[in-house]
Design an enzyme around this catalytic site. Sequence first.
Site, PDB file in Angstrom:
ATOM      1  N   VAL A   1       0.803  -1.210  -0.174  1.00  0.00           N
ATOM      2  CA  VAL A   1      -0.094   0.044   0.008  1.00  0.00           C
ATOM      3  C   VAL A   1       0.915   1.284  -0.036  1.00  0.00           C
ATOM      4  CG1 VAL A   1      -1.709   1.120   1.214  1.00  0.00           C
ATOM      5  CG2 VAL A   1      -1.916  -1.071   1.130  1.00  0.00           C
ATOM      6  N   CYS A   2       1.838   1.202   0.857  1.00  0.00           N
ATOM      7  CA  CYS A   2       2.758   2.452   1.009  1.00  0.00           C
ATOM      8  C   CYS A   2       3.526   2.622  -0.481  1.00  0.00           C
ATOM      9  CB  CYS A   2       3.867   2.301   1.902  1.00  0.00           C
ATOM     10  SG  CYS A   2       3.165   2.074   3.688  1.00  0.00           S
TER      11      CYS A   2
END
Length: 223
Positions: free
Chosen positions: A49-50
């Site tokens: 996600v990052c």
Amino acid sequence: MSAEAPRLRLGSAAPNFKAVTTKGELDFHEYIGDSWVILFSHPDDFTPVCTTELGAFAKLEPEFNKRNVKLIGLSANSLESHAEWIKDIDEVAGSHLSFPIIADADRQISYLYDMLDYQDVTNRDGKGLPLTIRSVFIIDPKKTIRLILTYPASTGRNTTEVLRVIDSLQATDKYKVATPINWVPGDEVVVAASISNEQADKLFPGYKAVKPYLRLTSLPKEE
């Protein structure tokens, strides 16, 4: 980190700090200068996600630059980790990430800005220490905090919403207006409640009064 961190609210002065980043050492207030700044944290390098988030911020950076906004990221990883991870971000997103990312391995800045995760027991490093959550701070050129957003580690942010808030804040600072639900540039705005009808006639000729307390108008088109 034993001292109590300042309680940050909208309107609080953004605490200053010195940091090691992927662009060298910096003093935060000096970095802000006469610009707006978006300070945002992510839980960990080399995570899915990052990686999508940092790529999205990097691709939108030209739009932020047009609005005199600087970006600066942060996580509790090392400088070496950041440097290697940026290669992955650019490969995945087709970006060219150029804003600094703070290496806050000792969590001093994360603690100062209350970015640490006290809820998700899985969001920990190998030593069991809490990692950062997805915090966003929008700070204006006067070093005042204008927006605070906090997302759990499991939920990626909406970068276009962050950009929309910048547009709203800058418009409402310039004109005596507020922005209604789902507003985007070009939409009608709300005449500020503090403005009398007589003042509104001069400032916003032809404004539309839907209710005595709900008056809509259009903003001048920017050059």
